[in-house]
Each structure stands twice: as structure tokens, then as C-alpha cells.
Enzyme design. Structure first.
Site, short mmCIF file in Angstrom:
data_model
loop_
_atom_site.label_atom_id
_atom_site.label_comp_id
_atom_site.label_asym_id
_atom_site.label_seq_id
_atom_site.Cartn_x
_atom_site.Cartn_y
_atom_site.Cartn_z
CG LEU A 153 25.56 38.60 34.60
CD1 LEU A 153 26.63 39.39 35.40
CD2 LEU A 153 24.69 39.61 33.66
CB SER A 154 28.33 35.83 29.14
OG SER A 154 29.21 36.94 29.52
CD GLU A 155 31.71 33.37 30.26
OE1 GLU A 155 31.39 31.89 29.72
OE2 GLU A 155 31.35 34.29 29.96
CB THR A 156 29.44 33.69 37.67
OG1 THR A 156 28.21 34.18 37.29
CG2 THR A 156 29.58 34.11 39.33
#
Length: 286
Positions: A44-47
Site C-alpha cells: 500500500l502507499s504506506e504501512t
């Protein structure tokens, strides 16, 4: 090792919209390469990784460590994953505190509940004018032949902001299809990590949006970031002066879409306001 993990859609009041973030609850710190491997696996774009700080659990503690990783690298500031992290603490862990504090690379970030929304206390990053001629090939790769009104750069966030001319409309912003490989080929200095394209909201409609945007960040492994809070620290810094407003509402025109409310405070910081939906929870086994 078993790590509780959640997927949260941020900046939306319905599932499968907004920006999804993976949130991991950590009893102990891990090695950086393991954080990065988990983020790459989630893709995902961020974890985000929340770590307890001198508290027995995630329900009673008021201060936590927070780090964010894209699929490729650690990032210094992430709005949607901060919102998503607070949603897990307040909605799943039923945290008893009115405000939780995250210790991050960008300083302490405070998040509080307000009705059905969460409010993040973020820094305001006012961008500076950028010479268009120096990056003309990158601008062409980003917006093609669409007319440009302003180009600004935020050195603290490494974000480049392109404002389309007011003669453009939302459909032209939505139709942009910049190729990640072309963007990467035209910016190799390391100066830019994210590219924002923005457009003033029309005054003739009832949408209520002051501006629209899209965000592209192939330099950190994110071809398009669906809805990003950190970009709005730059957008708010720009549009608040142009519109002469301290309270604004914006819409990010990705395929998932998302609404972001902002208010510049008297102390010069920025409140970012949004909702979040927790859509998945499970266990990461490593």
C-alpha cells in the site's frame, strides 16, 4: 512472531474509498529491514507501525511511537496513515484518552476525536516559487500541454506543486495519465519525492471544494497516492494565501477519491480533519 495488523481506509466515510493504509501494533521495535519487508508485502502507499511508549497497552497509553514506510522506503511524514493509526487506537482499542500523541521523524503529532471525525495536528509547509524552465521536461511529463499557472516547491517535504491554470476544469485534472517511468527519468536529483497537481475549485458550483488535487510519488514506489494528508500541508500553505482563507475543504481526484478538511490555527500549525473506515483486521505471522 505475531503482529496485529489492520487495513484502514482514510479520508472517507465509506469502505473502499479514500486511501488505504496498513497499521501494525508493535510491542517492541523491529529491525528497519523487517519494517521495510512488511511494507513491501502489504504494497500500500504506506504501512504504519505503532509502538507502545511506557504504557501497558494500546487502550490506556497516551503516547506512542509511529513510523511510516512506503513499499520502497521510510517516509518522514504521512497524513493518511496517521489518521488510520489513530482510528485503530480509538475505534478498535477504545483508547481512553481524549488526545493521543505520536512521536515521529517530524516531531510530536497530536490526534483527537471530534464527532465522527479525527483531527490531526500537523506542521504547515508553505511552498516557494520554482523556476519552471529548470524542470520543463518534468512539467511536460506531468501535465502535458495543459496550461500552468504556478509551480512551487517545498524543500522540507521534497514536494513539487503544479497549479493548473483556472481555464482548466476538474475533468482535465482527472484525465491526466503521467507515466511513472517518464517522471522518474526526468527527475533524478533526489530533490523531488512527490509531485502534486492542483486546480482551483469553481465558484459557480455547490461542491463546496476550495481546490482539487492529484498526487504522484513514483520516487518512493507509489505511482499515485489516492488521498494524502502530507501533500495537504503544502496545498494548505499555498491555497490559504491565494484564497485568503484559513478554513478550507478539498477533494483529491484519484480513482478512489477522498475529502480533506483543513484549518490553519492561530499558532501557524494545520489541523487536518477526516474520517476513516477500518475494513480488515488480522495477524501478520513472521
Amino acid at each position: 512472531m505475531e503482529i496485529p495488523i489492520f487495513t484502514v481506509d482514510a479520508f472517507t466515510n465509506v469502505p473502499f474509498k479514500g486511501n488505504p493504509a496498513a497499521i501494525c501494533l508493535m510491542d517492541n521495535e523491529l529491525q528497519d529491514d523487517l519494517y521495510q519487508s512488511i511494507a513491501a508485502e502489504m504494497n500500500l502507499s504506506e504501512t504504519a507501525f505503532i509502538t507502545r511508549r511506557n504504557s501497558k497497552d494500546f487502550s490506556s497509553g497516551a503516547k506512542f511511537g509511529l513510523r511510516w514506510f512506503s513499499p520502497k522506503t521510510e517516509v518522514a511524514l504521512c497524513g493518511h496513515a496517521t489518521l488510520a493509526s489513530a482510528a485503530v487506537l480509538f475505534y478498535i482499542k477504545k483508547n481512553i484518552n481524549p488526545v493521543v500523541v505520536f512521536e515521529t521523524m517530524s516531531g510530536d503529532l497530536y490526534v483527537r476525536q471530534h464527532e465522527e471525525s479525527l483531527i490531526i495536528d500537523f506542521p504547515l509547509n508553505k511552498p516557494k516559487p520554482q523556476d519552471q524552465h529548470e524542470i520543463k521536461d518534468l512539467l511536460k511529463a506531468a501535465v502535458g500541454d495543459l496550461p500552468i499557472q504556478d509551480v512551487c516547491y517545498s524543500p522540507s517535504t521534497k514536494k513539487l506543486m503544479i497549479r493548473l491554470a483556472d481555464t482548466c476544469d476538474r475533468s482535465e485534472l482527472i484525465s491526466l495519465r503521467p507515466e511513472a517511468k517518464t517522471l522518474l527519468r526526468n527527475e533524478t536529483t533526489g530533490k523531488i519525492k512527490s509531485l502534486i497537481v492542483t486546480l482551483k475549485g469553481p465558484q459557480t458550483t455547490q461542491s463546496g471544494y476550495d481546490f482539487y488535487s492529484r498526487v504522484f510519488a513514483p520516487w518512493v514506489g507509489v505511482p499515485e497516492d489516492p488521498v494524502t494528508g502530507s501533500a495537504h500541508t503544502v496545498l494548505a500553505g499555498y491555497w490559504s494565501e491565494k484564497l485568503e482563507k484559513k478554513k478550507m475543504m478539498a477533494y483529491q481526484c484519484s480513482s478512489r477519491g477522498g475529502e480533506v478538511k483543513m484549518q490553519i490555527r492561530e499558532d501557524g500549525r494545520l489541523d487536518i480533519i477526516g474520517q476513516a473506515q477500518i475494513i480488515l483486521q488480522g495477524t501478520f505471522k513472521i
